[in-house]
Enzyme design. Structure first.
Site, PDB file in Angstrom:
ATOM      1  N   ALA A  62      21.831  18.988   1.465  1.00 12.60           N
ATOM      2  CA  ALA A  62      19.816  18.973   0.936  1.00 12.60           C
ATOM      3  C   ALA A  62      18.892  17.964   1.291  1.00 12.60           C
ATOM      4  O   ALA A  62      19.539  16.909   2.155  1.00 12.60           O
ATOM      5  CB  ALA A  62      20.240  17.916  -0.637  1.00 12.60           C
ATOM      6  N   GLY A 104      25.278  19.961   0.486  1.00 11.07           N
ATOM      7  CA  GLY A 104      25.098  21.674   0.692  1.00 11.07           C
ATOM      8  C   GLY A 104      25.221  22.238   1.914  1.00 11.07           C
ATOM      9  O   GLY A 104      26.086  23.012   2.342  1.00 11.07           O
ATOM     10  N   GLU A 107      29.303  23.528   1.546  1.00  9.60           N
ATOM     11  CA  GLU A 107      28.810  24.612   1.029  1.00  9.60           C
ATOM     12  C   GLU A 107      28.725  25.787   1.736  1.00  9.60           C
ATOM     13  O   GLU A 107      29.685  26.796   1.082  1.00  9.60           O
ATOM     14  CB  GLU A 107      28.427  23.941  -0.404  1.00  9.60           C
ATOM     15  CG  GLU A 107      28.768  22.710  -1.156  1.00  9.60           C
ATOM     16  CD  GLU A 107      27.471  22.739  -2.197  1.00  9.60           C
ATOM     17  OE1 GLU A 107      26.990  22.029  -2.456  1.00  9.60           O
ATOM     18  OE2 GLU A 107      28.613  22.348  -3.215  1.00  9.60           O
ATOM     19  N   GLU A 127      27.852  14.304  -2.534  1.00 11.92           N
ATOM     20  CA  GLU A 127      26.818  13.881  -3.676  1.00 11.92           C
ATOM     21  C   GLU A 127      27.314  12.739  -4.831  1.00 11.92           C
ATOM     22  O   GLU A 127      26.037  12.139  -5.876  1.00 11.92           O
ATOM     23  CB  GLU A 127      26.597  15.262  -4.387  1.00 11.92           C
ATOM     24  CG  GLU A 127      25.906  16.678  -3.413  1.00 11.92           C
ATOM     25  CD  GLU A 127      26.547  17.773  -3.127  1.00 11.92           C
ATOM     26  OE1 GLU A 127      28.081  16.722  -2.579  1.00 11.92           O
ATOM     27  OE2 GLU A 127      26.814  17.852  -2.361  1.00 11.92           O
TER      28      GLU A 127
END
Ligand code: NAD
Length: 704
Positions: A62, A104, A107, A127
């Site tokens: 992020a 992310g 991901e 995270e």
């Protein structure tokens, strides 16, 4: 320049994340990836798609600048939507991971059908370190690829794994040891030609054939101590359980629900606070961070005692030469021996090799002569805590050190401006306050003196980072930030023993609060003789309170210094400690002598008096400009004093529970504790001001 580049080579489209340095997944890069992907899908000539990245990092996750702007973070296209779309691609998608793929970023890579990486790449879902969980499907897709056991470990620890490990586990399909993009193109062509299956996690389930039936129960037990107080780790585990029990779409919904639960917790706020606080602590208002630094290639350490050896190791660990000076030849021999022993112990545990022990020791020389220090770039003094001794050392250094050499003191409590004043170069003098054990503890208080030059300050900050310490710049005062805030905390602890609290009760109340160690155990470990000499030197400020440290003084007089003498507040037998019934008698007699009525003290009172007095001192420190921001106090406490990370430090804790509550409680004890309360429970003017303005500590700006 677009945040994602688009290029077609033959039948293959290459989407390159292009927002250095970390390709953080902010709205601009999300939009660019989404648009590029749509373009590749619409182009019939394209039969394969590669997700690549420019720079050294595939994607750090992020965009942290969106943390404080939820509207931007939530704006479409969102990451889950992009990932869901790529996962359904009818064309082969390959992720080419050139470096770190975190959060992310990983991901996004998991949305591809296949993954190839550079040999040095690492992947991870960190995270949990920010008090949340991977909310872009990582908790559902990773277990489908690597199994529940590995996924749980990765998601709960947040630690990245190396490419080789990821390949063995199934998170990667290939490793490139040449040109990654060329190899990714070859791999994609092979997949297309072989008509290899398109891998959609919707069609996969988690392989549980080798998963022990009690895996999750045992895993919870194994991390219980480490994760105590944190909120996110348990939710991470629940997500992985869901990945086994539910189809992907349902699992993703569960992940979103648990993600939202984590987001609005004090723990997430605290962990994110510390994340930003650690970065902010390296910035000094009014000082240009780009100030050219001085070269530090050789360091001298003065004093080969407890601190000297540990400090030396920090530099040797990163290849910097050290010369150690002690006037006492025997102490010097002993100090060198301790350094060697420490390294050999680390080697025994398999953390470094025998060659590394020798290589590091080869960087260390020793002397008893100041005249040998003419070529060093930095000196750190760690001799006895006495102003006369410090003066003698700094005068000697001023005589022999070359111009431009940085002269640092590791003093815990003395006024470094007074130390600097005996030299002809106060601009080169600074405090570098390491914590014990100095080779282990991450905190480094950098004490900026009245005349310290900006380049000395910036060099010290950069050097701290080189030796992997967390620097916090503080001003000159008794105890700086850490030990100064500790003083009222300790004072209240000892006073409550006088008022009838049992030390074990105090310690338990504090460890239940989350402190790594109770106050009484910490005193015994540090040595009650040290506390005694500090009190002696502070009579001017504490002498008006006859009860101040009275029990600790009596223990000192009995020769009970703590762990080192086998008896202090507790009695020690080897590694075990037990309550000392005599201590309660000593407390009772002292209370009678002073006319203090003993009573039962609640755990709530223990925590409030100790924590709120510490916070109140923090407010004074801020007001005086000793700390540059309240979060600096938090960084000091989380890294140097075992303050629970998940509470974010004392000032963040106060902001979280409300400054009005802290102030009301201080005022309550001021009345309730009579003459003693009047003496010590004085709210800091800044605390009163912020409460009146309805503000938090975090909103207070210290003037540059
Ligand atoms: P120590 O007593 O273990 O070691 C001090 C060493 O300095 C001894 O080996 C002594 O021989 C040597 N020495 C004394 N005078 C000297 C001189 N004039 N020239 C050269 N060497 C001399 O002390 P320590 O615990 O390592 O503390 C050193 C400093 O670090 C103190 O200022 C202390 O306040 C500070 N400090 C200590 C701790 C801790 O936990 N011990 C933590 C942070 C800071």
């Amino acid at each position: 320049m677009s945040a994602a580049l688009y290029e077609v080579r033959g039948n293959i489209a290459i989407i390159t994340l292009n927002s250095p340095p970390v390709n953080g997944l902010g709205l601009d890069i999300r939009t660019a990836i989404n648009d590029a992907y749509d373009k590749a899908t619409a182009d019939d000539a394209v039969t394969g798609i590669i997700l690549a990245a420019s720079g050294k990092i595939f994607c750090g996750g992020a965009d942290i600048s969106e943390f404080s702007n939820p509207a931007l973070a939530m704006a479409e296209p969102g990451l889950p939507a992009i990932i869901g779309k790529i996962e359904k691609s009818k064309k082969h998608v390959v992720a080419a991971i050139n470096g770190m793929a975190l959060g992310g970023g990983l991901e996004l890579a998991l949305s591809a059908d296949y993954r190839i990486s550079d040999a040095k790449a690492k992947i991870g879902l960190p995270e949990v370190n920010l008090g949340i969980l991977p909310g872009g499907g990582g908790t559902q897709r990773l277990p489908r690829l690597v199994g529940a056991e590995m996924a749980t470990k990765m998601i709960v620890s947040g630690a990245p794994i190396a490419a080789k490990v990821a390949l063995g586990a199934g998170a990667l399909d290939r490793i490139s040891d040449g040109n990654l993009l060329d190899d990714a193109i070859t791999f994609t062509q092979e997949l297309i030609e072989a008509n290899a299956p398109l891998r959609d996690c919707n069609d996969m389930s988690v392989n549980t054939s080798n998963l022990p039936a009690d895996f999750f129960a045992e895993f919870r037990k194994s991390v219980a101590r480490r994760t105590k107080g944190f909120y996110a780790p348990e939710r991470c585990i629940q997500c992985v359980e869901a990945s086994i029990e539910l189809p992907l779409a349902e699992g993703l919904k569960r992940e979103q629900a648990l993600f939202s639960e984590c987001l609005d917790t004090p723990q997430a706020r605290a962990q994110q606070h510390l994340f930003f606080a650690e970065r902010a602590a390296t910035k000094v208002p009014g000082v240009d961070p780009k100030t050219p630094t001085r070269d530090v290639k050789k360091v001298a350490i003065i004093g080969s005692g407890t601190m000297g050896g540990g400090i030396a190791m920090n530099f040797m660990n990163v290849g910097i030469s050290v010369i150690m000076l002690d006037l006492n030849g025997q102490a010097l021999e002993h100090g060198l021996g301790v350094v060697r022993k420490n390294y050999e112990f680390t080697a025994k545990k398999g953390k470094i090799t025998a060659e590394q022990v020798e290589q590091r020791m080869s960087l260390l020389t020793a002397t008893t002569e100041y005249s040998d220090l003419g070529d060093v770039d930095l000196v750190i003094e760690a001799v006895f805590e006495k102003m006369e001794v410090k003066h003698a050392v700094f005068k000697a250094l001023d005589d022999v050190c070359k111009p431009g050499c940085i002269l640092a003191s590791n003093t815990s409590t003395l006024n470094i401006d007074e130390i600097a004043a005996v030299t002809s170069r106060p601009q080169d003098v600074i405090g570098l306050h390491f914590f014990s054990p100095a080779n282990v503890m991450r905190l480094l208080e950098i004490v900026r003196c009245e005349k310290t030059a900006d380049d000395v300050l910036i060099t010290s900050i950069k050097l701290a980072q080189t030796i992997r310490k967390q620097p916090v710049v503080v001003g000159v005062c008794y105890g700086f930030v850490g030990n100064r805030m500790l003083e009222p905390y300790g004072r209240e602890g000892m006073r409550m023993i006088l008022e009838g609290a049992n030390p074990a009760q105090l310690d338990k109340a504090l460890t239940d609060f989350g402190m790594a160690m109770g106050f009484a155990s910490m005193g015994d470990m540090a040595g009650l003789d040290i506390g005694y000499s500090v009190r002696q030197s502070r009579q001017e400020f504490i002498g008006h309170d006859k009860s101040y440290g009275i029990i600790a003084d009596k223990l000192y007089e009995l020769g009970r210094y703590g762990q080192k003498t086998g008896r202090g507040i507790y009695i020690y037998e080897g590694r075990d400690k037990k309550d000392d019934p005599e201590l309660l008698e000593i407390a009772k007699a002292a209370a009678a002598e002073l006319g203090v009525e003993q009573r039962t003290i609640s755990d709530e009172e223990v925590v409030e008096r100790m924590m709120y007095m510490m916070i109140n001192e923090g407010a004074l420190i801020l007001e005086e400009g000793i700390a540059n921001r309240s979060s600096d106090c938090d960084v000091v406490y989380a890294n140097g004093y075992g303050f629970p990370w998940w509470r974010g430090g004392p000032m963040q804790y106060a902001d979280e529970i409300g400054l009005d509550k802290v102030l009301a409680s201080i005022n309550k004890y001021r009345t309730q504790l009579g003459e003693y309360g009047e003496m010590w429970f004085k709210p800091a003017p800044l605390l009163e001001q912020l409460v009146a303005e309805g503000k938090k500590f975090s909103q207070f700006k210290v003037k540059a």
